[in-house]
Design a protein around this motif. Structure first.
Motif: not given
Length: 254
Positions: A80-103
């Motif tokens: 259900l969250l796949l669309p949210v994940y997609a939006v967040l991924s793009i937003w994070i990438k545009l907002d600052s340098k670095g990976p979208v996900v961190y561990k």
């Protein structure tokens, strides 16, 4: 562990902490306060009475149901969250340098380390010197997107993957990094008992106390998690999840 009257509680708890990693039953002689305050359950009648402290208050059957619910809910939530994940991924990438996900490595069941996954809410290389550092409400390292995600706890939704992998549960004590766990155990040895169960995405400590920005606050929050450990049930899990949903909707995650 046979602990005579007047034994060093701190030393015994440190020993217990080391034994948890063996994943074997741990039995200890109860004190009078244990029997009165915690209503200790005796595991044998022959010889010295012993209390099994290696397991939680939840039966094996109930724990199996809890695990089944974890898997089903996490799988459905991620779909259900796949669309949210997609939006967040793009937003994070545009907002600052670095990976979208961190561990980040955390300690889980029986102090076994695992990698927890989150959407990156801080600037890349937030700990340039390599020394673990807790975040605060006004932390300059948090990005603009990160502030929004943290407010609604969207950065933690990737932890459904950790639940599917078996690292975590939906509800359970929050997992911490070994660096901070060592400091907590040094001052509050009883904290080691929280490693009897899988850590959770949310917990009683998170909904009643919230994020911790210091070791002192971590110790204070752990009291709620200890209370949960002694009162584990599917019904209490449901109440904590509902409480968490309210926190997310209200945007009081920070």
């Amino acid at each position: 562990i046979i602990a005579p009257t007047g034994f060093d509680t701190t030393a015994v708890l440190k020993t217990i902490s080391q034994l948890y990693s063996l994943d074997l039953p741990i039995k200890i002689t109860p004190s009078l306060s244990d029997i009165i305050l915690h209503r200790a359950r005796i595991s044998q009648l022959e010889g010295d009475p012993l209390v099994d402290i290696s397991g939680c208050s939840m039966s094996q059957r109930t724990r199996s149901v809890k695990r089944f619910v974890d898997i089903v809910v996490s799988l459905v939530a991620m779909i259900l969250l796949l669309p949210v994940y997609a939006v967040l991924s793009i937003w994070i990438k545009l907002d600052s340098k670095g990976p979208v996900v961190y561990k980040q490595e955390r300690l889980g069941l029986h102090r076994k380390p695992f990698n927890i996954y989150k959407f990156r809410s801080m600037v890349n290389d937030a700990e340039p010197d390599g020394k673990p550092c807790l975040s605060t409400d006004d932390d300059h390292r948090i990005t603009r997107v990160g502030k929004v995600m943290r407010k609604y706890r969207l950065d933690e939704t990737l932890q459904f993957l950790n639940v599917l992998r078996g690292d975590m549960s939906l509800v359970g004590p929050r997992p911490e990094r070994a660096y901070f766990v060592d400091q907590i155990v040094e001052r509050a040895p009883y904290y080691t008992t929280l490693h009897q169960v899988r850590p959770g995405i949310t917990s009683l400590g998170m909904v009643k106390f919230g994020y911790a920005s210091s070791v002192d606050e971590m110790i204070e929050r752990s009291k709620y998690d200890l209370l949960y450990l002694d009162n584990m049930s599917l019904f209490n899990d449901l109440k904590i999840i509902i409480y968490t949903i309210k926190v997310v909707i209200k945007g009081t995650g920070i």
